[in-house]
Design an enzyme around this catalytic site. Structure first.
Site, PDB file in Angstrom:
ATOM      1  N   SER A 163      36.493  23.595  34.620  1.00  0.00           N
ATOM      2  CA  SER A 163      36.083  25.166  33.954  1.00  0.00           C
ATOM      3  C   SER A 163      36.015  25.052  32.356  1.00  0.00           C
ATOM      4  O   SER A 163      36.524  24.033  31.728  1.00  0.00           O
ATOM      5  CB  SER A 163      37.179  26.068  34.157  1.00  0.00           C
ATOM      6  OG  SER A 163      37.057  27.234  33.140  1.00  0.00           O
ATOM      7  N   GLU A 165      36.895  26.998  30.474  1.00  0.00           N
ATOM      8  CA  GLU A 165      38.253  27.438  29.855  1.00  0.00           C
ATOM      9  C   GLU A 165      38.997  26.387  29.240  1.00  0.00           C
ATOM     10  O   GLU A 165      39.788  26.675  28.399  1.00  0.00           O
ATOM     11  CB  GLU A 165      39.169  28.111  30.933  1.00  0.00           C
ATOM     12  CG  GLU A 165      38.605  29.440  31.312  1.00  0.00           C
ATOM     13  CD  GLU A 165      38.872  30.468  30.008  1.00  0.00           C
ATOM     14  OE1 GLU A 165      40.037  30.717  29.674  1.00  0.00           O
ATOM     15  OE2 GLU A 165      37.646  31.075  29.431  1.00  0.00           O
ATOM     16  N   TYR A 186      46.249  28.655  33.189  1.00  0.00           N
ATOM     17  CA  TYR A 186      45.097  28.547  34.132  1.00  0.00           C
ATOM     18  C   TYR A 186      44.409  27.329  33.365  1.00  0.00           C
ATOM     19  O   TYR A 186      43.925  26.252  34.167  1.00  0.00           O
ATOM     20  CB  TYR A 186      44.167  29.547  34.226  1.00  0.00           C
ATOM     21  CG  TYR A 186      42.917  29.326  34.995  1.00  0.00           C
ATOM     22  CD1 TYR A 186      42.757  29.123  36.396  1.00  0.00           C
ATOM     23  CD2 TYR A 186      41.751  29.375  34.014  1.00  0.00           C
ATOM     24  CE1 TYR A 186      41.470  28.767  36.947  1.00  0.00           C
ATOM     25  CE2 TYR A 186      40.338  28.783  34.615  1.00  0.00           C
ATOM     26  CZ  TYR A 186      40.329  28.484  36.081  1.00  0.00           C
ATOM     27  OH  TYR A 186      39.265  28.318  36.428  1.00  0.00           O
TER      28      TYR A 186
HETATM   29  P1  NDP Z   1      37.642  32.692  43.608  1.00  0.00           P
HETATM   30  O1  NDP Z   1      38.854  33.485  43.120  1.00  0.00           O
HETATM   31  O2  NDP Z   1      36.504  33.755  44.014  1.00  0.00           O
HETATM   32  O3  NDP Z   1      37.918  31.905  44.854  1.00  0.00           O
HETATM   33  C1  NDP Z   1      38.981  31.217  44.934  1.00  0.00           C
HETATM   34  C2  NDP Z   1      39.242  30.607  46.392  1.00  0.00           C
HETATM   35  O4  NDP Z   1      40.469  29.739  46.177  1.00  0.00           O
HETATM   36  C3  NDP Z   1      39.453  31.705  47.450  1.00  0.00           C
HETATM   37  O5  NDP Z   1      39.060  31.035  48.434  1.00  0.00           O
HETATM   38  C4  NDP Z   1      40.750  31.776  47.763  1.00  0.00           C
HETATM   39  O6  NDP Z   1      41.519  32.403  48.805  1.00  0.00           O
HETATM   40  C5  NDP Z   1      41.329  30.214  47.486  1.00  0.00           C
HETATM   41  N1  NDP Z   1      42.759  29.864  47.259  1.00  0.00           N
HETATM   42  C6  NDP Z   1      43.516  30.537  46.198  1.00  0.00           C
HETATM   43  N2  NDP Z   1      44.633  30.099  46.122  1.00  0.00           N
HETATM   44  C7  NDP Z   1      44.666  29.107  47.374  1.00  0.00           C
HETATM   45  C8  NDP Z   1      45.775  28.236  47.955  1.00  0.00           C
HETATM   46  N3  NDP Z   1      46.912  28.480  47.452  1.00  0.00           N
HETATM   47  N4  NDP Z   1      45.570  27.489  48.875  1.00  0.00           N
HETATM   48  C9  NDP Z   1      44.003  27.320  49.303  1.00  0.00           C
HETATM   49  N5  NDP Z   1      43.267  28.352  48.850  1.00  0.00           N
HETATM   50  C10 NDP Z   1      43.486  29.088  47.900  1.00  0.00           C
HETATM   51  O7  NDP Z   1      36.822  31.690  42.516  1.00  0.00           O
HETATM   52  P2  NDP Z   1      35.324  31.123  42.162  1.00  0.00           P
HETATM   53  O8  NDP Z   1      34.652  31.224  43.573  1.00  0.00           O
HETATM   54  O9  NDP Z   1      34.832  32.265  41.199  1.00  0.00           O
HETATM   55  O10 NDP Z   1      35.543  29.988  41.755  1.00  0.00           O
HETATM   56  C11 NDP Z   1      35.820  28.720  42.403  1.00  0.00           C
HETATM   57  C12 NDP Z   1      36.393  27.619  41.637  1.00  0.00           C
HETATM   58  O11 NDP Z   1      35.767  27.140  40.623  1.00  0.00           O
HETATM   59  C13 NDP Z   1      37.901  27.726  41.123  1.00  0.00           C
HETATM   60  O12 NDP Z   1      38.599  26.515  41.371  1.00  0.00           O
HETATM   61  C14 NDP Z   1      37.725  28.520  39.683  1.00  0.00           C
HETATM   62  O13 NDP Z   1      38.845  28.226  38.982  1.00  0.00           O
HETATM   63  C15 NDP Z   1      36.552  27.515  39.241  1.00  0.00           C
HETATM   64  N6  NDP Z   1      35.661  28.016  38.319  1.00  0.00           N
HETATM   65  C16 NDP Z   1      35.140  29.133  38.367  1.00  0.00           C
HETATM   66  C17 NDP Z   1      34.041  29.658  37.718  1.00  0.00           C
HETATM   67  C18 NDP Z   1      33.434  30.919  37.657  1.00  0.00           C
HETATM   68  O14 NDP Z   1      32.694  31.434  36.726  1.00  0.00           O
HETATM   69  N7  NDP Z   1      33.153  31.424  39.062  1.00  0.00           N
HETATM   70  C19 NDP Z   1      33.899  28.747  36.429  1.00  0.00           C
HETATM   71  C20 NDP Z   1      34.557  27.521  36.328  1.00  0.00           C
HETATM   72  C21 NDP Z   1      35.627  27.199  37.380  1.00  0.00           C
HETATM   73  P3  NDP Z   1      41.385  34.007  49.057  1.00  0.00           P
HETATM   74  O15 NDP Z   1      40.148  34.202  49.406  1.00  0.00           O
HETATM   75  O16 NDP Z   1      42.350  33.719  50.164  1.00  0.00           O
HETATM   76  O17 NDP Z   1      42.109  34.474  47.719  1.00  0.00           O
HETATM   77  P1  GDR Z   2      37.129  34.275  32.158  1.00  0.00           P
HETATM   78  O1  GDR Z   2      36.386  35.576  32.941  1.00  0.00           O
HETATM   79  O2  GDR Z   2      38.470  34.602  31.688  1.00  0.00           O
HETATM   80  O3  GDR Z   2      36.004  33.736  31.172  1.00  0.00           O
HETATM   81  O4  GDR Z   2      37.247  33.040  33.455  1.00  0.00           O
HETATM   82  P2  GDR Z   2      36.855  37.080  33.008  1.00  0.00           P
HETATM   83  O5  GDR Z   2      35.635  37.994  33.420  1.00  0.00           O
HETATM   84  O6  GDR Z   2      38.133  37.514  33.409  1.00  0.00           O
HETATM   85  O7  GDR Z   2      36.948  37.558  31.323  1.00  0.00           O
HETATM   86  C1  GDR Z   2      35.899  37.265  30.308  1.00  0.00           C
HETATM   87  C2  GDR Z   2      36.168  37.881  29.000  1.00  0.00           C
HETATM   88  O8  GDR Z   2      36.089  39.287  29.333  1.00  0.00           O
HETATM   89  C3  GDR Z   2      37.348  39.719  28.458  1.00  0.00           C
HETATM   90  N1  GDR Z   2      37.583  41.127  29.022  1.00  0.00           N
HETATM   91  C4  GDR Z   2      38.251  41.409  30.349  1.00  0.00           C
HETATM   92  N2  GDR Z   2      38.280  40.565  31.286  1.00  0.00           N
HETATM   93  C5  GDR Z   2      38.686  40.882  32.374  1.00  0.00           C
HETATM   94  N3  GDR Z   2      38.937  40.273  33.410  1.00  0.00           N
HETATM   95  N4  GDR Z   2      38.895  42.432  32.674  1.00  0.00           N
HETATM   96  C6  GDR Z   2      38.893  43.456  31.531  1.00  0.00           C
HETATM   97  O9  GDR Z   2      39.288  44.519  31.797  1.00  0.00           O
HETATM   98  C7  GDR Z   2      38.250  42.764  30.417  1.00  0.00           C
HETATM   99  N5  GDR Z   2      37.947  43.297  29.132  1.00  0.00           N
HETATM  100  C8  GDR Z   2      37.712  42.260  28.366  1.00  0.00           C
HETATM  101  C9  GDR Z   2      38.381  38.827  28.499  1.00  0.00           C
HETATM  102  O10 GDR Z   2      39.469  38.704  27.627  1.00  0.00           O
HETATM  103  C10 GDR Z   2      37.512  37.400  28.381  1.00  0.00           C
HETATM  104  O11 GDR Z   2      37.391  37.204  27.171  1.00  0.00           O
HETATM  105  C11 GDR Z   2      36.400  33.252  34.316  1.00  0.00           C
HETATM  106  C12 GDR Z   2      36.992  32.760  35.833  1.00  0.00           C
HETATM  107  O12 GDR Z   2      36.170  32.592  36.679  1.00  0.00           O
HETATM  108  C13 GDR Z   2      37.661  31.433  35.507  1.00  0.00           C
HETATM  109  O13 GDR Z   2      38.072  31.001  36.940  1.00  0.00           O
HETATM  110  C14 GDR Z   2      36.721  30.322  35.037  1.00  0.00           C
HETATM  111  O14 GDR Z   2      37.150  29.171  35.205  1.00  0.00           O
HETATM  112  C15 GDR Z   2      35.970  30.866  33.909  1.00  0.00           C
HETATM  113  O15 GDR Z   2      35.432  32.241  33.964  1.00  0.00           O
HETATM  114  C16 GDR Z   2      34.913  29.982  33.305  1.00  0.00           C
END
Ligand code: NDP
Ligand code: GDR
Length: 374
Positions: A163, A165, A186
């Protein structure tokens, strides 16, 4: 048959889904995905099925169904000819389940997408977040290593969902050579997972890649991430189900792309001759406030009439500015994003307007309380 149509091994009915090892061998590639029920898992599954893969997903047990994002591609395993996606119970906190499914499925590619992926929540449950995100990745890598050692299947490839992050407070643009400075449990856990992956590549010669993906969104994004929280609210406000939207820091900037584009980059990394790490990003950054302006503006609303700042959504440490430099992925993989910022916002708002219309029918019929906030 359950509400979601599941009768597979995923609901504990072992007789319904014959072990893949017992099924006739095919020439199709086999992928194993952790986190298949998440946003990215659902898009990656669709992408791999179109490519002709057999896809196995590990899902965790929950008291409610957690398969909404993949129900539309689920086919009952009794239909062995057509069912190319199979689900199995496992958990990243349970090493034995990971090794057992690897040995049973014999995948060619393993995508580790599972995570407690909410940054703010990771401050509330840091220990669990580290267990799943950091140690979970280590457990899966170790399962892959021991599986290779026992079976000689050294061609197996591993993808780690890294990520942006991890860059945290490192100023933009962030590339593969930028230092990590994580700002949450995280992010620190993702850094550990990143280095475990590099270490298993260097120590054991495993084909293991880190994708360092910047934020990517879609209509399937979890509803408590800021983009989806905003577009859900836009839909509900437009349809008259809600009037206020409570948010935290509006000044943070993110490099937001479309999840459907990003899963393709994951696959591309595993098709290269050598394993490596890649940044995947649009190279464009926008503040949360800009997202609000475009999303509300698209349906003729002014966000300032609806947004209320609530301190509870501020984080103990914030990541202010992420903007990726994805030139390596563009050059080596030939990847580039197809969906731009404006298009992404419209896609999400359009879908959430439709969702709000359906909710309105339920509210009007007395089946749902209009105050129920997503
Ligand atoms: P989601 O939160 O939508 O999905 C996470 C998945 O992980 C779900 O299927 C969840 O299951 C599963 N999970 C959580 N805990 C466990 C566990 N203990 N054992 C097995 N499975 C588990 O994430 P995204 O699809 O958005 O992201 C996919 C991956 O990419 C993640 O690792 C995230 O951190 C990473 N990532 C995401 C980004 C983004 O912008 N979306 C950017 C960079 C990295 P359940 O449905 O049951 O909750
Ligand atoms: P992020 O995504 O932390 O970048 O992680 P998120 O959408 O949660 O936050 C983005 C920014 O928005 C600000 N923010 C809020 N965020 C949330 N969730 N809720 C609010 O009400 C709100 N108001 C303002 C946050 O402070 C932040 O700056 C996502 C996840 O998908 C991670 O798993 C992944 O690794 C990174 O993107 C890349």
């Amino acid at each position: 048959t359950s509400r979601s149509g599941f009768t597979s091994a995923a609901n504990g009915d072992e007789t319904a889904s014959p072990s893949p090892a017992l099924q006739p061998p095919t020439s199709r590639k086999v992928a194993l995905i952790t986190g298949i029920t998440g946003q990215d898992g659902s898009y990656l599954t669709e992408f791999l099925l179109i490519k002709g893969y057999e896809v196995h997903g590990l899902i965790r047990r929950s008291s409610n169904f957690n398969t909404q994002r993949i129900n539309h591609i689920y086919i009952d395993p009794h239909n062995a000819q057509k069912a190319k996606m199979k689900l199995h119970y496992a958990d990243l906190t349970d090493a034995s389940s990971l090794r057992r499914w690897l040995d049973t499925i014999n995948p060619d590619e393993v995508y580790n997408l599972a995570a407690q992926s909410h940054v703010a929540v990771s401050f509330e449950i840091p220990d669990y977040t580290a267990d799943v995100v950091a140690t979970g990745a280590l457990r899966l890598l170790e399962a892959v290593r021991s599986h290779i050692s026992a079976t000689g299947r050294s061609h197996i490839k591993y993808y780690q969902a890294g990520s942006s992050e991890m860059f945290g407070s490192t100023p933009p643009p962030q590339s593969e050579t930028s230092p990590f400075h994580p700002r949450s449990p995280y992010a620190a856990s993702k850094c550990a997972a990143h280095w475990y992956t590099v270490n298993y590549r260097e120590a054991y010669g495993i084909f293991a890649c880190n994708g360092i993906l910047f934020n990517h969104e879609s209509p399937r994004r979890g509803e408590n991430f800021v983009t989806r929280k905003i577009t859900r609210a836009v839909g509900r406000i437009k349809i008259g189900l809600q009037s206020k939207l409570f948010l935290g820091n509006l000044q943070a900037s993110r490099d937001w792309g479309f999840a459907g584009d990003y899963v393709e980059a994951m696959w591309m990394m595993l098709q290269q001759e050598k394993p490596d790490d890649y940044v995947v990003a649009t190279e464009e950054s926008h503040t949360v406030e800009e997202f609000l302006r475009v999303a509300f503006g698209y349906v003729g609303l002014d966000w300032r009439d609806h947004v209320v700042i609530d301190k509870r959504y501020f984080r103990p440490a914030e990541v202010d500015n992420l903007k990726g430099d994805s030139s390596k992925a563009r050059k080596v993989l030939g990847w580039k994003p197809k969906v731009g910022f404006g298009q992404l916002v419209k896609m999400m708002v359009d879908e959430d307007i439709e969702l709000a219309k359906r909710e309105k029918v339920l509210v009007d019929a007395g089946y749902m309380d209009a105050q129920q906030q997503p």
